[in-house]
Design a protein around this motif. Structure first.
Motif, PDB file in Angstrom:
ATOM      1  N   TRP A 138       0.842  -1.193   0.000  1.00  0.00           N
ATOM      2  CA  TRP A 138       0.000   0.000   0.000  1.00  0.00           C
ATOM      3  C   TRP A 138       0.876   1.242   0.000  1.00  0.00           C
ATOM      4  CZ3 TRP A 138      -3.567  -1.523   4.712  1.00  0.00           C
ATOM      5  CH2 TRP A 138      -4.396  -2.597   4.327  1.00  0.00           C
ATOM      6  N   THR A 139       0.412   2.276  -0.683  1.00  0.00           N
ATOM      7  CA  THR A 139       1.089   3.564  -0.592  1.00  0.00           C
ATOM      8  C   THR A 139       0.794   4.160   0.783  1.00  0.00           C
ATOM      9  OG1 THR A 139      -0.789   4.803  -1.449  1.00  0.00           O
ATOM     10  CG2 THR A 139       0.755   3.901  -3.074  1.00  0.00           C
ATOM     11  N   PRO A 140       1.595   5.135   1.231  1.00  0.00           N
ATOM     12  CA  PRO A 140       1.298   5.769   2.536  1.00  0.00           C
ATOM     13  C   PRO A 140      -0.119   6.313   2.621  1.00  0.00           C
ATOM     14  CG  PRO A 140       3.496   6.373   1.795  1.00  0.00           C
ATOM     15  CD  PRO A 140       2.872   5.613   0.663  1.00  0.00           C
ATOM     16  N   LYS A 141      -0.606   6.900   1.531  1.00  0.00           N
ATOM     17  CA  LYS A 141      -1.975   7.422   1.529  1.00  0.00           C
ATOM     18  C   LYS A 141      -2.982   6.289   1.676  1.00  0.00           C
ATOM     19  CE  LYS A 141      -5.227  10.085  -1.291  1.00  0.00           C
ATOM     20  NZ  LYS A 141      -5.437  10.783  -2.595  1.00  0.00           N
ATOM     21  N   GLN A 142      -2.732   5.181   0.973  1.00  0.00           N
ATOM     22  CA  GLN A 142      -3.634   4.041   1.056  1.00  0.00           C
ATOM     23  C   GLN A 142      -3.640   3.434   2.453  1.00  0.00           C
ATOM     24  OE1 GLN A 142      -2.031   1.670  -2.161  1.00  0.00           O
ATOM     25  NE2 GLN A 142      -3.771   2.116  -3.488  1.00  0.00           N
ATOM     26  N   GLN A 143      -2.492   3.419   3.113  1.00  0.00           N
ATOM     27  CA  GLN A 143      -2.430   2.836   4.451  1.00  0.00           C
ATOM     28  C   GLN A 143      -3.379   3.562   5.403  1.00  0.00           C
ATOM     29  OE1 GLN A 143       1.284   1.830   6.154  1.00  0.00           O
ATOM     30  NE2 GLN A 143       2.245   1.278   4.221  1.00  0.00           N
ATOM     31  N   VAL A 144      -3.371   4.874   5.350  1.00  0.00           N
ATOM     32  CA  VAL A 144      -4.269   5.651   6.220  1.00  0.00           C
ATOM     33  C   VAL A 144      -5.722   5.431   5.812  1.00  0.00           C
ATOM     34  CG1 VAL A 144      -4.923   7.982   6.936  1.00  0.00           C
ATOM     35  CG2 VAL A 144      -2.498   7.383   6.696  1.00  0.00           C
TER      36      VAL A 144
END
Length: 329
Positions: A138-144
């Motif tokens: 996951w990208t950092p944005k996707q993780q959140v």
């Protein structure tokens, strides 16, 4: 003295070895150069695809590092006779998380084995990242975003759990304990946060009938399971076994974390620890997360193995309204 004939094989062996090493370094450097050119091309011409490609490559690196860490920890456990519950917190958490990740990651890794199949993986990453990929990819944005989504799905069961407790309270023979349990449920339902002492005041109800881990109704177990991201769609005996295993594991993690001290955790470790225990940690500040985790450990450090049912219900008691309002449901 060595004759020329006797020195020749040694010379040839030495020379061929140097040539092989030099050739290996040359090939490696050319591959790295080609790969950097390819990544630069993707970044310039196809930035969105490059982000997927870069996330996949970095995810594989993290996955391989996790595999090395797990081998080291397992070797330590075998050679030194260390049990899971005696491991340091970070090693215990690593084993727990990798085991869960691998169950989800194995199909993806199998798909990526054939030549050029990694392009299919990129399509899957783009279309179904939350359902098919582990957090490594996951990208950092996707993780959140995805943690928020998972928490929202978990929070949908909060009120069913509280309602189930209310219904079971009528089976409590001790009038004082019955009143305390009803008051605790009402407090959470009214949007307030109970403290650890209020939760521990009803602990005896969760070690045997009517609310012990092996005394819960099947329907109640089906609402408790999603709090730990476990599927509720299993036969009752498997639900009970999985809940018992994961609750004991969480209690052992809490004990290891108490030995380490929450102040030793990095910000990302702190948020992850709170998320696992029921909190929507990405929506809160670090101070709030740390304060909540201390309160959680104050409660869990007092529990015995036979009281793990209370640990599971505390996911709702302590997180449903924190910090100042009820969860969406």
């Amino acid at each position: 003295m060595f004759t020329r004939a006797s020195r020749l094989p040694v010379f040839r062996l030495y020379s061929s070895s140097k040539v092989r090493r030099g050739l290996g370094r040359y090939v490696t450097s050319r591959l790295q150069w080609a790969n950097s050119k390819y990544e630069g091309f993707l970044k310039r011409r196809f930035p969105r695809f490059y982000q997927l490609y870069h996330t996949f490559v970095e995810g594989v690196k993290l996955l391989l590092q996790d595999a090395k860490d797990v081998r080291r920890i397992k070797a330590k456990m075998f050679s030194e006779g260390v049990k899971f519950q005696d491991l340091p917190y970070r090693e215990m958490e690593k084993l727990r998380q990798v085991r869960r990740d691998m169950i989800k990651a194995i199909p993806l890794l199998v798909i990526s084995i054939p030549p050029f199949a990694n392009y299919l993986v990129f399509v899957l990453m783009y279309c179904f990242p939350r359902q098919l990929l582990i957090p490594h990819f996951w990208t950092p944005k996707q993780q959140v975003e995805f943690r928020g989504r998972y928490h929202s799905l978990r929070a949908q069961h909060h009120w069913a759990v509280l309602k189930g407790l209310e219904n079971r309270s009528c089976h409590v023979k001790d009038s004082q304990l019955q009143s305390r349990l009803k008051d605790l449920c009402a407090k959470v339902q009214n949007g307030r946060n109970p403290n650890a002492s209020e939760i521990l005041a009803v602990r005896s109800l969760f070690s045997g009938p009517p609310l012990g881990i092996n005394r819960m109704s099947v329907n109640h177990m089906r609402h408790i399971s999603p709090l730990l991201f476990l599927t509720p769609h299993l036969p009752w005996f498997l639900l009970s076994r999985r809940l018992t295993h994961h609750a004991l594991e969480l209690l052992q993690l809490d004990r290891a974390l108490s030995r380490l001290g929450p102040h030793q955790l990095s910000d990302s470790e702190l948020r992850q620890a709170c998320f696992v225990r029921g909190l929507d940690s990405d929506s809160l500040g670090i101070y709030q997360c740390r304060e909540w985790l201390y309160q959680w450990l104050q409660m869990s450090s007092s529990l015995k193995d036979s009281e793990i049912s209370l640990l599971l219900h505390s996911i709702v008691f302590l997180s449903a309204n924190y910090p100042n309002g009820p969860s969406r449901h």
